[in-house]
Design an enzyme around this catalytic site. Sequence first.
Site: not given
Length: 145
Positions: A68, A64-65
């Site tokens: 980004h 998820h990170e």
Amino acid sequence: MNLTNYVKQVSVEDFGWEFRHQAYWNKRLRTTGGRFFPKDGHLDFNPKIYETFGLEIFRKIVRHELAHYHLYYQGKGYRHGDRDFKELLKQVDGLRYAPSLSNSQSFLVYECLSCGALIRRRRRVNLQKYRCGRCMGKLRLSEKA
């Protein structure tokens, strides 16, 4: 576990792109699994997520990170609501939301000796000073919930 090396490994294996910054554990994170900092490119991760849910869930949070991270440096939409972000997250099987950690704050339960009412408080109550709001009876500490 060397966190930065692990994040680099996940980045290459799952995205095919290199992670060029640092990853850190941040014990102050409470409700989130991780954070991406566009200003300097580093990632913070919540160690409680790793300890509680294990490596499989933690890897999904790393994805998820990294979604980004990679979208930001490609000049695409890197925020949660952006289509690019949602599509990339679906491709790499990342978590959309971090699993909730149990609320560690407990309550004190006081019982009225007259009417039996149960009163929950987070802070201790001075039993010499305060009484039941319903019947003005004396209170006693019943249990911690």
